[in-house]
Write a protein that holds these residues in place. Sequence first.
Motif, short mmCIF file in Angstrom:
data_model
loop_
_atom_site.label_atom_id
_atom_site.label_comp_id
_atom_site.label_asym_id
_atom_site.label_seq_id
_atom_site.Cartn_x
_atom_site.Cartn_y
_atom_site.Cartn_z
N PHE A 174 -7.95 5.08 -0.37
CA PHE A 174 -6.91 4.50 -1.22
C PHE A 174 -5.54 4.44 -0.55
O PHE A 174 -4.62 3.78 -1.04
CB PHE A 174 -6.81 5.28 -2.54
CG PHE A 174 -8.09 5.25 -3.34
CD1 PHE A 174 -8.71 4.06 -3.65
CD2 PHE A 174 -8.67 6.43 -3.78
CE1 PHE A 174 -9.90 4.03 -4.37
CE2 PHE A 174 -9.85 6.42 -4.51
CZ PHE A 174 -10.47 5.21 -4.81
N SER A 175 -5.38 5.13 0.58
CA SER A 175 -4.08 5.12 1.27
C SER A 175 -3.93 3.96 2.24
O SER A 175 -2.91 3.88 2.95
CB SER A 175 -3.87 6.44 2.03
OG SER A 175 -4.70 6.50 3.18
N SER A 230 -12.14 1.96 -2.21
CA SER A 230 -12.43 3.19 -1.49
C SER A 230 -13.22 2.88 -0.22
O SER A 230 -13.77 1.78 -0.07
CB SER A 230 -13.24 4.14 -2.37
OG SER A 230 -14.46 3.52 -2.76
N LEU A 231 -13.28 3.84 0.68
CA LEU A 231 -14.12 3.69 1.87
C LEU A 231 -15.59 3.65 1.45
O LEU A 231 -15.99 4.34 0.50
CB LEU A 231 -13.87 4.84 2.84
CG LEU A 231 -12.59 4.71 3.68
CD1 LEU A 231 -12.18 6.07 4.24
CD2 LEU A 231 -12.80 3.71 4.81
N GLY A 290 0.82 -1.20 0.00
CA GLY A 290 0.00 0.00 0.00
C GLY A 290 0.85 1.25 0.00
O GLY A 290 2.08 1.20 0.14
N ASP A 291 0.19 2.40 -0.16
CA ASP A 291 0.89 3.68 -0.28
C ASP A 291 0.12 4.73 0.52
O ASP A 291 -1.01 5.09 0.18
CB ASP A 291 0.95 4.07 -1.77
CG ASP A 291 1.69 5.37 -2.02
OD1 ASP A 291 1.96 6.12 -1.06
OD2 ASP A 291 1.99 5.66 -3.20
N ALA A 292 0.72 5.22 1.59
CA ALA A 292 0.06 6.17 2.48
C ALA A 292 -0.26 7.50 1.80
O ALA A 292 -1.09 8.26 2.29
CB ALA A 292 0.92 6.42 3.72
N GLY A 316 -2.74 2.86 -9.42
CA GLY A 316 -1.52 2.60 -8.68
C GLY A 316 -1.72 1.85 -7.38
O GLY A 316 -0.75 1.49 -6.70
N MET A 317 -2.98 1.60 -7.02
CA MET A 317 -3.23 0.87 -5.78
C MET A 317 -2.91 -0.60 -5.99
O MET A 317 -3.30 -1.20 -7.00
CB MET A 317 -4.70 1.04 -5.36
CG MET A 317 -4.98 0.59 -3.94
SD MET A 317 -6.68 1.01 -3.44
CE MET A 317 -6.64 0.51 -1.71
#
Length: 343
Positions: free
Chosen positions: A279-280, A185-186, A142-144, A151-152
């Motif tokens: 997404f983070s 997504s949330l 993952g990417d914060a 890119g996820m």
Amino acid sequence: MQLKALALALLAQGVAAQQMIRFGCSQLVIERLDPLVNPGVTPSPHVHQIVGGNSFNSSMDPATHDLVEHSTCTSCTFSEDFSNYWTAVLYFRARNGTYKRVPQFPNVGLRADGGITVYYIPPYDGRTKVTAFKPGFRMLVGDASLRKSEGMQRQLCHRCYTTEDGAGPAGSSGGAPCTGDDTQSLPPSPCAGGIRTTITFPTCWDGKNLDSPDHTSHVAYPSSGTFESVGTCPTSHPVRLPQLMYEVMWDTTLFNDPELWPEDGSQPFFWSTDDKTGFSQHGDYIFGWKDDSLQRALDARCNNAVCRELKTQTSEEAMKCTKAQTAVEDVDGWLESIPGVSM
């Protein structure tokens, strides 16, 4: 109660069929430390919830820090597992602009104080061998900083339980993680049974490096197929690893009153990275199993949290393993801003 019993029965059937190691790790500490991405920095940029061995600290230099030797307890079911597992934390934003950390609840069939449900999954064909992680091994997924789906990495998702008794593998969303109605997504609407987040790590290793500068390049996904289909690892990363997966259960039901949500109807939850997209989402891992215990358990294809190859402790013993904050600050009250995020 009948639905819960059915959920547990289906879980037992699924675990038996897939022969996965599944266990709970209670909360060790919630604070702003990240020895992987921000080693030695106190406090780190955003809040994490950490579980596992109590030798967790801001640096954990792989050249000198032995998790097994330096830990005196673990918050995980298996008492030989002093690994550290951590994720971002979920916050609710009220209409007045203040924030409250979303509490967690135990996954189905487990007793824990919040924390993470950890899975180590061997290949689904029942015969292919995997290589356990080595001392000093660490990685993240993952990417914060990510705020869009492009890119996820794969198999990072949120599951919205749409009924109060739906939480668990037989919940109203149903199915394997990151399938069906699960979202990157949330969730955009209130979830009657809370939100489950799933974080799944790559399963191929280069066989040489225990870490890499970005903490991701030394691992990879299968070059064809998937881990579940026993897909082939790329030649650059030929060593097949077990599938490491986290599940985190967030009790968002406390905030389901529509009067608490933004007047425009948008969803009010933020990751501790100041991200309301979802997404983070990310997870970090530092291996810390004693001796060859994990390899033995994988070779024996242990099921769930029952494994004669491993030593276990009671849920009460695991929940007693906690650690005081190093970066001392309030992460639980009604806050003017998410810790580490400028107003």
